[in-house]
Design a protein around this motif. Structure first.
Motif, PDB file in Angstrom:
ATOM      1  N   ASN A  44     -11.836   2.669  -1.322  1.00  0.00           N
ATOM      2  CA  ASN A  44     -11.412   2.725  -0.403  1.00  0.00           C
ATOM      3  C   ASN A  44     -11.967   2.700   0.872  1.00  0.00           C
ATOM      4  OD1 ASN A  44      -9.313   4.426   1.517  1.00  0.00           O
ATOM      5  ND2 ASN A  44      -8.004   2.770   0.616  1.00  0.00           N
ATOM      6  N   LYS A  45     -12.065   2.096   1.842  1.00  0.00           N
ATOM      7  CA  LYS A  45     -12.881   2.262   3.413  1.00  0.00           C
ATOM      8  C   LYS A  45     -12.430   3.164   3.987  1.00  0.00           C
ATOM      9  CE  LYS A  45     -11.385  -1.866   4.779  1.00  0.00           C
ATOM     10  NZ  LYS A  45     -11.594  -3.794   5.932  1.00  0.00           N
ATOM     11  N   TYR A  46     -11.114   3.889   4.115  1.00  0.00           N
ATOM     12  CA  TYR A  46     -10.666   5.190   4.753  1.00  0.00           C
ATOM     13  C   TYR A  46     -10.923   6.342   4.282  1.00  0.00           C
ATOM     14  CZ  TYR A  46      -7.877   9.019   6.611  1.00  0.00           C
ATOM     15  OH  TYR A  46      -7.305  10.405   6.814  1.00  0.00           O
ATOM     16  N   CYS A  47     -11.523   6.091   2.799  1.00  0.00           N
ATOM     17  CA  CYS A  47     -12.084   7.597   2.461  1.00  0.00           C
ATOM     18  C   CYS A  47     -13.887   7.903   3.116  1.00  0.00           C
ATOM     19  CB  CYS A  47     -12.612   6.922   0.590  1.00  0.00           C
ATOM     20  SG  CYS A  47     -10.147   7.472   0.360  1.00  0.00           S
ATOM     21  N   GLU A  98      -8.272  -1.247   1.420  1.00  0.00           N
ATOM     22  CA  GLU A  98      -7.257  -1.310   2.236  1.00  0.00           C
ATOM     23  C   GLU A  98      -6.380   0.294   2.515  1.00  0.00           C
ATOM     24  OE1 GLU A  98      -7.911  -2.170   5.261  1.00  0.00           O
ATOM     25  OE2 GLU A  98      -9.529  -4.114   4.567  1.00  0.00           O
ATOM     26  N   ALA A 150      -8.500  11.936   0.540  1.00  0.00           N
ATOM     27  CA  ALA A 150      -9.981  11.097   0.939  1.00  0.00           C
ATOM     28  C   ALA A 150     -11.011  11.538   1.453  1.00  0.00           C
ATOM     29  CB  ALA A 150      -9.192   9.955   2.344  1.00  0.00           C
ATOM     30  N   ARG A 200      -4.151   3.574   3.271  1.00  0.00           N
ATOM     31  CA  ARG A 200      -4.989   5.485   4.033  1.00  0.00           C
ATOM     32  C   ARG A 200      -4.365   6.702   3.217  1.00  0.00           C
ATOM     33  NH1 ARG A 200      -4.823   6.809   9.917  1.00  0.00           N
ATOM     34  NH2 ARG A 200      -6.429   5.729  10.073  1.00  0.00           N
ATOM     35  N   LEU A 258      -4.575   4.320  -4.245  1.00  0.00           N
ATOM     36  CA  LEU A 258      -4.448   4.011  -3.090  1.00  0.00           C
ATOM     37  C   LEU A 258      -6.440   3.990  -2.797  1.00  0.00           C
ATOM     38  CD1 LEU A 258      -1.969   5.016  -0.575  1.00  0.00           C
ATOM     39  CD2 LEU A 258      -3.008   2.174  -0.886  1.00  0.00           C
ATOM     40  N   VAL A 259      -6.796   4.952  -3.525  1.00  0.00           N
ATOM     41  CA  VAL A 259      -8.387   4.953  -3.641  1.00  0.00           C
ATOM     42  C   VAL A 259      -9.388   4.147  -4.460  1.00  0.00           C
ATOM     43  CG1 VAL A 259      -8.171   7.877  -2.974  1.00  0.00           C
ATOM     44  CG2 VAL A 259      -8.862   6.304  -5.566  1.00  0.00           C
ATOM     45  N   TYR A 260      -8.958   3.209  -5.326  1.00  0.00           N
ATOM     46  CA  TYR A 260      -9.496   1.642  -5.588  1.00  0.00           C
ATOM     47  C   TYR A 260      -8.664   1.053  -5.078  1.00  0.00           C
ATOM     48  CZ  TYR A 260      -9.603   5.900  -9.084  1.00  0.00           C
ATOM     49  OH  TYR A 260      -9.870   6.950  -9.706  1.00  0.00           O
ATOM     50  N   GLN A 261      -8.117   0.640  -3.726  1.00  0.00           N
ATOM     51  CA  GLN A 261      -8.299  -0.324  -3.050  1.00  0.00           C
ATOM     52  C   GLN A 261      -8.377  -0.370  -1.854  1.00  0.00           C
ATOM     53  OE1 GLN A 261      -5.468  -2.200  -4.066  1.00  0.00           O
ATOM     54  NE2 GLN A 261      -5.380  -1.023  -6.121  1.00  0.00           N
ATOM     55  N   ASN A 263       0.853  -1.213   0.044  1.00  0.00           N
ATOM     56  CA  ASN A 263      -0.201  -0.136   0.048  1.00  0.00           C
ATOM     57  C   ASN A 263       1.063   0.914  -0.014  1.00  0.00           C
ATOM     58  OD1 ASN A 263      -2.276  -1.575   0.215  1.00  0.00           O
ATOM     59  ND2 ASN A 263      -2.729  -1.216   2.175  1.00  0.00           N
TER      60      ASN A 263
END
Length: 452
Positions: free
Chosen positions: A332-335, A23, A31, A25, A18-21, A10
């Motif tokens: 992405n879960k953080y978003c 997991e 985000a 941050r 990352l926004v397409y993964q 990551n």
């Protein structure tokens, strides 16, 4: 070791990748706007059912603010639960997928009927018991899924949509029982709001289109201000910040209300199941696993139970947000978690809740009547997917004849035995149960095995 490797991988990805993964941050600046996009898309839809039920129950302005605060708080917390599941032994509550939770319109007809008889406590009592049933569906999903076919859920969605259109009509005209019901002022406000939302949905792009309902409510609110239809009395007296507390309303329990809520919870569980698979199919090119599906329904049930305890309407996975995830591929879960955090913060701001509670009925009707129509259309789509074979047409015909044609008409069923009245007094509950029964009595014919 696998987790360490995943974290290292990551770190090598850029923030935009990352926004397409699932997991990872990405930077806050990347985000947060993506999370807010989800909040904007569901904000109005999350708010409106609470305002409608509060109005039907003749709740005070302060009680309405309590409902709105609790609704925002529970939506945010249940979204967190979907994103970051809780594991208890082999039991997993939450899907681990980017699912956004919010108050469901599907409950409005049944909750309205309960509110007319027993006020908000009756609504919360039915919802609390119904959430337990949904929890059981989540626990035993693999054994129960054969009962809840697209044919059954499609018929139920159509019944819900038909009932909601009646609610939308009354709000369009200024609210059922209003002294100025159907006045030219209310109709002007409603039609103006309706046209504004339709234009944004047809010609808007990006966030403008996905948040058309929210922008429509703001526009309609301004129009209503010009007509002198907005009262700020509750806004001026509301506190700036408070902590929502459980059991502001003490739930009451009525057998007829509980049965009606159970029927809706069955539909909501299936809707959550569909939205869970919708995300995995669109972004991961696979069906949701049994564990993800079961966890998703269990999180929904926990959120609904918490909503009842804190005095708000039940929630479910929001289809609008599934659409955004499918369209943008941002999983992405953080978003999504940053957006959920905004909802939680809103739950501690009663002044904001009072502003929302001051939205006139005509504005809500103008913004939402087309949403209610879409629920009916979604039901038609599900029936079309199931197909109109001779057997399916028979099941649909029986379901609509009994569930919509007969059920819900008190005079027509007054001679029925009491136990049958429980099912037939609510057309949505009757449609669900008759659909399940007809589907079992007339099973799909077994496909002929090809022979050489």
């Amino acid at each position: 070791m696998n987790d360490v490797k995943k974290n290292n991988d990551n770190k090598k990805l850029s923030d935009k990748d990352l926004v397409y993964q699932l997991e990872g941050r990405p930077k806050f600046s990347v985000a947060f706007p993506l999370g807010m996009q989800h909040v904007l898309a569901m904000f109005a839809g999350n708010l409106a059912p609470m305002l409608i039920i509060a109005s039907v129950a003749k709740a005070t302005a302060a009680e309405t603010v309590v409902m709105v605060q609790a609704g925002m708080l529970i939506s945010g917390l249940t979204t967190f639960l979907q994103l970051y599941p809780i594991k208890i032994g082999k039991l997993k509550i939450g899907s681990g997928l980017p699912i956004v939770m919010g108050t469901s319109f599907a409950f409005v007809p049944t909750a309205s009927a309960a509110a007319l008889v027993g006020g908000i406590p009756a609504v919360l009592g039915g919802s609390l018991v119904g959430s337990i049933v949904e929890g059981l569906i989540g626990l035993f999903y693999k054994y129960l899924k054969r009962f809840f076919t697209p044919l059954v859920i499609g018929c139920t969605l159509i019944a819900i949509g038909i009932n909601l259109l009646g609610v939308g009509r009354d709000y369009f005209a200024g609210g059922a029982g209003a002294k100025d019901y159907g006045s030219w002022q209310n109709l002007t406000i409603a039609f103006t709001t309706f046209l504004f939302v339709a234009i944004l949905q047809r010609f808007g792009k990006g966030v403008i289109k996905t948040a058309a309902l929210l922008f429509g409510l703001v526009f309609g609110y301004i129009v209503a201000l010009l007509f002198g239809k907005v009262s700020f009395a509750a806004v001026t007296t509301a506190s700036w910040a408070t902590i929502p507390l459980p059991f502001h309303f003490i739930p009451t329990f009525d057998a007829k209300t509980i049965i009606s809520f159970i029927a809706i919870y069955i539909t909501i569980a299936m809707e959550t199941i569909g939205n869970t698979s919708g995300i995995t199919i669109a972004t991961m090119d696979r069906q949701a696993t049994e564990e993800e599906t079961s966890g998703s329904v269990l999180a929904d049930a926990v959120g609904c139970a918490a909503a009842a305890v804190f005095g708000s309407m039940p929630n479910t996975a929001f289809g609008q947000n599934v659409g955004i995830v499918s369209m943008t591929k941002v999983i992405n879960k953080y978003c999504i978690a940053l957006g959920a955090g905004v909802l939680v913060i809103c739950g501690f701001l009663p002044k904001l809740g009072a502003v929302f509670a001051s939205i006139p009925s005509a504005v809500l009707g103008g913004a939402l009547i087309s949403v209610f129509a879409m629920i009916t259309i979604n039901g038609v789509k599900m029936l079309a997917q199931a197909g109109f074979s001779e057997r399916n047409v028979l099941v649909i015909g029986i379901t609509f004849a009994m569930g919509i044609g007969l059920a819900g008409h008190a005079d027509a069923i007054k001679g029925m035995p009491t136990f049958l009245k429980f099912f037939f007094e609510d057309s949505i509950a009757a449609t669900t149960f008759i659909g399940i029964l007809a589907n079992l009595i007339f099973p799909e014919p077994k496909k002929a095995v090809a022979t050489n």
